[in-house]
Design a protein around this motif. Structure first.
Motif, PDB file in Angstrom:
ATOM      1  N   VAL A   1      -1.212  94.168 -31.783  1.00 19.31           N
ATOM      2  CA  VAL A   1      -1.118  95.577 -31.411  1.00 19.31           C
ATOM      3  C   VAL A   1      -2.206  95.990 -30.435  1.00 19.31           C
ATOM      4  O   VAL A   1      -2.157  97.059 -29.860  1.00 19.31           O
ATOM      5  CB  VAL A   1      -1.183  96.500 -32.635  1.00 19.31           C
ATOM      6  CG1 VAL A   1       0.079  96.367 -33.443  1.00 19.31           C
ATOM      7  CG2 VAL A   1      -2.391  96.196 -33.467  1.00 19.31           C
ATOM      8  N   GLY A   2      -3.216  95.154 -30.230  1.00 23.41           N
ATOM      9  CA  GLY A   2      -4.266  95.524 -29.293  1.00 23.41           C
ATOM     10  C   GLY A   2      -5.207  96.553 -29.868  1.00 23.41           C
ATOM     11  O   GLY A   2      -5.199  96.816 -31.077  1.00 23.41           O
ATOM     12  N   PRO A   3      -6.010  97.171 -29.010  1.00 21.94           N
ATOM     13  CA  PRO A   3      -6.970  98.156 -29.503  1.00 21.94           C
ATOM     14  C   PRO A   3      -6.238  99.338 -30.125  1.00 21.94           C
ATOM     15  O   PRO A   3      -5.259  99.831 -29.587  1.00 21.94           O
ATOM     16  CB  PRO A   3      -7.741  98.575 -28.250  1.00 21.94           C
ATOM     17  CG  PRO A   3      -6.891  98.188 -27.113  1.00 21.94           C
ATOM     18  CD  PRO A   3      -6.121  96.985 -27.549  1.00 21.94           C
ATOM     19  N   MET A   4      -6.745  99.779 -31.281  1.00 23.98           N
ATOM     20  CA  MET A   4      -6.053 100.856 -32.004  1.00 23.98           C
ATOM     21  C   MET A   4      -6.971 102.008 -32.374  1.00 23.98           C
ATOM     22  O   MET A   4      -6.502 103.033 -32.850  1.00 23.98           O
ATOM     23  CB  MET A   4      -5.434 100.298 -33.294  1.00 23.98           C
ATOM     24  CG  MET A   4      -4.237  99.421 -33.096  1.00 23.98           C
ATOM     25  SD  MET A   4      -2.847 100.300 -32.417  1.00 23.98           S
ATOM     26  CE  MET A   4      -2.252 101.158 -33.859  1.00 23.98           C
ATOM     27  N   HIS A   5      -8.250 101.857 -32.213  1.00 21.32           N
ATOM     28  CA  HIS A   5      -9.148 102.837 -32.827  1.00 21.32           C
ATOM     29  C   HIS A   5      -9.830 103.761 -31.826  1.00 21.32           C
ATOM     30  O   HIS A   5      -9.918 104.946 -32.077  1.00 21.32           O
ATOM     31  CB  HIS A   5     -10.186 102.122 -33.678  1.00 21.32           C
ATOM     32  CG  HIS A   5      -9.589 101.512 -34.894  1.00 21.32           C
ATOM     33  ND1 HIS A   5      -9.336 102.225 -36.034  1.00 21.32           N
ATOM     34  CD2 HIS A   5      -9.137 100.272 -35.134  1.00 21.32           C
ATOM     35  CE1 HIS A   5      -8.772 101.455 -36.935  1.00 21.32           C
ATOM     36  NE2 HIS A   5      -8.639 100.248 -36.417  1.00 21.32           N
ATOM     37  N   ALA A   6     -10.308 103.199 -30.706  1.00 24.30           N
ATOM     38  CA  ALA A   6     -11.082 104.031 -29.786  1.00 24.30           C
ATOM     39  C   ALA A   6     -10.222 105.180 -29.279  1.00 24.30           C
ATOM     40  O   ALA A   6      -9.131 104.984 -28.771  1.00 24.30           O
ATOM     41  CB  ALA A   6     -11.568 103.195 -28.605  1.00 24.30           C
ATOM     42  N   GLY A   7     -10.710 106.384 -29.452  1.00 21.68           N
ATOM     43  CA  GLY A   7      -9.976 107.540 -28.965  1.00 21.68           C
ATOM     44  C   GLY A   7      -8.937 108.055 -29.932  1.00 21.68           C
ATOM     45  O   GLY A   7      -8.368 109.103 -29.698  1.00 21.68           O
ATOM     46  N   GLY A   8      -8.660 107.317 -30.985  1.00 20.59           N
ATOM     47  CA  GLY A   8      -7.747 107.819 -31.989  1.00 20.59           C
ATOM     48  C   GLY A   8      -6.335 107.325 -31.805  1.00 20.59           C
ATOM     49  O   GLY A   8      -5.866 106.497 -32.563  1.00 20.59           O
ATOM     50  N   PHE A   9      -5.653 107.794 -30.751  1.00 22.12           N
ATOM     51  CA  PHE A   9      -4.233 107.460 -30.626  1.00 22.12           C
ATOM     52  C   PHE A   9      -4.083 106.116 -29.940  1.00 22.12           C
ATOM     53  O   PHE A   9      -4.294 105.997 -28.735  1.00 22.12           O
ATOM     54  CB  PHE A   9      -3.505 108.552 -29.846  1.00 22.12           C
ATOM     55  CG  PHE A   9      -2.055 108.252 -29.645  1.00 22.12           C
ATOM     56  CD1 PHE A   9      -1.159 108.364 -30.689  1.00 22.12           C
ATOM     57  CD2 PHE A   9      -1.592 107.822 -28.411  1.00 22.12           C
ATOM     58  CE1 PHE A   9       0.162 108.070 -30.503  1.00 22.12           C
ATOM     59  CE2 PHE A   9      -0.261 107.523 -28.231  1.00 22.12           C
ATOM     60  CZ  PHE A   9       0.613 107.647 -29.282  1.00 22.12           C
TER      61      PHE A   9
END
Lengths: 272, 319, 253
Positions: free
Chosen positions: B39-47
């Motif tokens: 899924v790749g990055p999921m956290h930075a920035g929230g969405f």
């Protein structure tokens, strides 16, 4: 740090200047820019010649060539300017750097980067500069020569294309033939060297290749004492048995030195 | 008034230069992840980790600026700028929509673009040499060799379009573009795009970087902001090459309702090509350095020459 | 291989297909993983069952179990009886920084005092806090799940098998007795021998009532008695088997 961005922004300015139709930079502004860029180019060129560090010299050369390109731009010779960047900065210097890296490009000064005939070189450079200056002055300034009039733009792509392919087709084609000849010559040179270098080892190793599978078991059998077949293999490759030489027939150019070397090596192995 | 116009255009180009590469980078994060079942990055920035690259940038900015002791300090520090600035300059000349929506109309636009692009590679060569590192030097040499090999097909393919259109100006090329140029210049498009990807050292042509082999080649010794600049230049390069390919070969802003939606068509075509670049990275293995050379000289150059011949014949006989 | 470039096309196709599918990533901190019931997360101590036999500590390959205890004397319940002594647990600790989750302690525990729990989120910033003391180990017991039901075609558990064997034997004996009684009645003899003085009569299983009416194989005891429950007399004051307690707790939760 500051050198290249300055150069780059100069390029941008030149472009803008052209497209804006000499809007916000007055003619004197162009001249000032021209002189400044010229000074930078001159300094970079001197650095390129005098620098003791080879790669630095090449990078100064980039700056000098880029400066020349900007000068072309300021002289409204846009096409030549970009060709200058494309060919010299983009390719020739990269080729130069590539060659330097392949051979030697030490970090720090190279003591032998100095030439004994620097005074001759200086003289040649001065003579060339004098000639060029004379020609340019003659072309632009002299009242009697109407080669170039600055009123009509001479440097844009259409003009150059027209003059190149309408009035100067023959010299152009002659040049291209010259380049083609150089290309063919380079290919011939590289091919001859590769066949020559390929031939030299082939003669010395020829007895090795043709015996092929037949040589291995026999030689291996003789060197069983020296170790396993893995040990025997190189011996077999390097030294064909006496029967092999007879099989090989005319390939008697194998030197006695070649023969004796593996022999002694095998002797050592058996001693062990 | 004119001054403000120019400043406004430069500002827009600068914005595009700062935003588009980040978009491509984020797209690469996500597309590559999903193509690999992640899924790749999921956290930075929230969405769905939309701010991952912003977070990366903050991280890079916090890092110490390190120059190896044996390195050539000046050249080492200068190299990222040399690598990055040309892409910014190139963006000026790329037309986005009809009727002069372009940073700056350059008469010999295509020459300008290709010339300045070649300078960018110089930055990597400089970095590779100045790092005083074997891997970096190897990478720098591969970079230089690759540039020399692929500059030629790139130029030849571009020359084909220039022959077809009869102008060197990028907006000029788009003005005379017809839909049937697409099949006509298909081979040229292939050559140009592939050579462009190779000049960017994107997979499958990333032998100069080859993280598993020579540890990012010229970038081995770089860290912090300078490394970020190199990365930014890579993604800016993707944007530039994709945009150029779509201008030269895919018709740029041409499409239904081009007068209003020209910019959208241009963006769509560029985005599709960027996706293709990412896709190739995910799907294909890396070519060896010698395979890269052979591909350029024995495949792309003949193809480009054939395209030029075809262009010439069609131009002379049918037009 | 076929057409040149077909491999490249295949690579593109596979990656594109994967992109359109759902990814397999476990979103762990946001979504808890669904662990099977027998997951080896942490070891819980049901200390009421522990007799301080030290088997677990001795079998542990890592020597990560620490047990301290002392002896107490229980006065005789009946007059003239002998005083009994029993072990009282003082400390029971497992050092999870050493534990390798082999589960041998749980296997060897004869009194079912140790259990696997699937809880796994007990990371610490200080390694010393990974030594879980008695109270913490007792707390983990609340997280021990119900043992999963057997597979449909699974071999029946040993306890069930032995209990049923005993019940079957009993049923056969009862049936024989009934037959004998009937025979005796038919022969007109006196029926004073109706009292079954057989050895199995002490523990009449639930199957004993209907033993003759149904086929003996279907007679399963509702709850097999575990042999280890009934043994030590000094544990008679301890609470019942853990299953019962756990069910009660689940009801509370």
């Amino acid at each position: 740090m500051s050198t290249f961005p300055a150069n780059a922004s100069g390029t941008v300015d030149g472009t803008l200047l052209l497209a804006a139709g000499r809007g916000f930079l007055s003619p004197t502004g162009v001249e000032i820019t021209f002189v400044l860029v010229g000074l930078v180019t001159l300094g970079a060129a001197i650095m390129a010649v005098t620098s003791k560090q080879l790669v630095h010299a090449a990078l100064w050369l980039v700056l000098a060539l880029g400066g020349v390109a900007v000068e072309y731009l300021l002289l409204t010779a846009e096409f030549i300017a970009w060709v200058q960047v494309l060919i010299y900065v983009g390719s020739v210097v990269v080729l130069l750097l590539f060659g330097l890296m392949l051979t030697r490009a030490p970090i720090g000064p190279s003591p032998d980067a100095d030439s004994g005939n620097r005074w001759i070189a200086l003289a040649v450079a001065l003579a060339t500069a004098a000639t060029l200056v004379t020609v340019v002055v003659d072309a632009f300034v002299s009242a009697n020569s109407a080669w170039i009039t600055l009123d009509t733009p001479q440097g844009d792509t259409a003009t150059i294309g027209e003059s190149l392919f309408r009035h100067w087709v023959l010299p152009f084609e002659a040049l291209s033939v010259l380049l083609l000849a150089a290309l063919v010559g380079a290919i011939v040179l590289s091919r001859r060297r590769s066949t020559a270098s390929g031939a030299a080892p082939r003669t010395s190793t020829r007895p090795v290749a043709p015996p092929g599978p037949g040589a291995r078991p026999r030689a291996g059998a003789r060197t069983v004492a020296g170790g396993g077949p893995a040990d025997a293999q190189p011996v077999a490759d390097a030294q064909p048995g006496p029967g092999e030489q007879a099989d090989a027939g005319g390939q008697s150019e194998q030197s006695p030195v070649n023969e004796s070397e593996p022999e002694s090596g095998r002797g050592k192995k058996e001693e062990r | 008034m004119e001054f403000f116009d120019v400043a406004w255009r430069l500002l827009v180009v600068m914005l595009a230069f700062l935003v588009l590469p980040l978009l491509v980078g984020q797209a690469e994060h996500k597309v590559m992840a999903h193509m690999q079942g992640r899924v790749g990055p999921m956290h930075a920035g929230g969405f769905h980790g939309w701010a991952q690259l912003v977070a990366d940038g903050v991280k890079f900015a916090q890092k110490e600026d390190i120059v190896p002791a044996a390195a050539d300090r000046r050249v080492f520090q200068l190299a990222p700028a040399v690598a990055l600035v040309p892409y910014l300059i190139v963006l000026i000349a790329i037309p986005v929509a009809p009727n002069g929506v372009v940073g700056q109309v350059v008469d010999a636009g295509i020459f300008f673009v290709l010339a300045v692009l070649g300078v960018g590679v110089l930055g990597q060569v400089m970095g590779g040499w100045a790092s005083a590192n074997k891997y970096s030097l190897l990478g720098g040499m591969r970079t230089a060799a690759q540039l020399m090999a692929y500059e030629l097909p790139l130029l030849l393919a571009a020359a084909s379009v220039v022959m077809a259109s009869g102008t060197l100006s990028l907006p000029g090329i788009l003005d005379v573009w017809q839909w049937w140029w697409l099949p006509w210049q298909l081979v040229g498009a292939f050559v140009f795009f592939v050579a462009g990807v190779a000049e960017l050292h994107r997979p499958p042509f990333d032998a100069p970087l080859a993280p598993e082999e020579i540890i990012f080649g010229p970038l081995t010794e770089y860290g912090g902001l300078r490394f970020a600049f190199f990365m930014l230049s890579e993604y800016a390069g993707i944007v530039v090459i994709s945009a150029l390919t779509s201008v030269l070969f895919l018709g740029g802003w041409h499409g239904p309702f081009a007068d209003q939606l020209g910019w959208l068509w241009m963006l769509l075509k560029t985005a599709a090509l960027c996706f293709l670049v990412i896709w190739m990275r995910v799907a294909w293995p890396r070519l060896r350095a010698d395979q890269i050379q052979r591909f350029a000289w024995t495949c792309l150059v003949p193809l480009a020459l054939a395209q030029i011949a075809l262009t010439g014949v069609v131009k002379v006989v049918f037009l | 291989m076929g057409l040149p470039g077909s491999g490249l096309a295949k690579g593109l196709a596979i990656t594109l297909r994967t992109m359109t599918r759902r990814s397999v990533t476990a979103h762990y901190p946001d979504v808890q993983p669904e662990l099977p019931a027998r997951s080896r997360g942490v070891i819980g101590l049901f200390e009421e069952n522990c007799t301080v036999c030290m088997l677990c500590a001795r079998e542990c390959p890592d020597w990560c179990i620490y047990i301290d205890s002392h002896k107490e004397t229980v006065p005789a319940t009946t007059s003239g009886g002998r005083d009994r002594s029993r072990n009282v647990l003082d400390r029971f600790a497992i050092d999870f920084s050493l534990c390798m989750y082999c589960g041998i302690c749980i296997e060897v525990c004869p009194f079912d005092a140790l259990f696997w729990s699937p809880e796994f989120e007990y990371a610490e910033t200080d390694i010393h806090e990974l030594t879980h003391e008695r109270e913490k180990l007792r707390e983990w017991m609340w997280t021990v799940p119900e043992p999963p039901p057997l597979d449909p075609a699974a071999e029946e558990p040993k306890e069930v098998g032995s209990a049923r064997k005993a019940a079957d034997k009993l049923a056969v004996q009862l049936a024989e007795q009934l037959e004998q009684e009937q025979l005796e009645q038919e022969h007109g003899e006196a029926a004073e021998a109706a009292d079954p003085g057989t050895p199995g009569a002490g523990t009449p299983g639930p199957a004993a009532d209907s033993g003759a009416a149904e086929p003996p194989t279907t007679d399963r005891p509702e709850k097999p008695e575990r042999p280890d429950r009934s043994e030590p007399s000094d544990r008679s004051d301890r609470p019942g088997p853990p299953e019962d307690r756990r069910q009660g707790r689940e009801g509370e939760a």
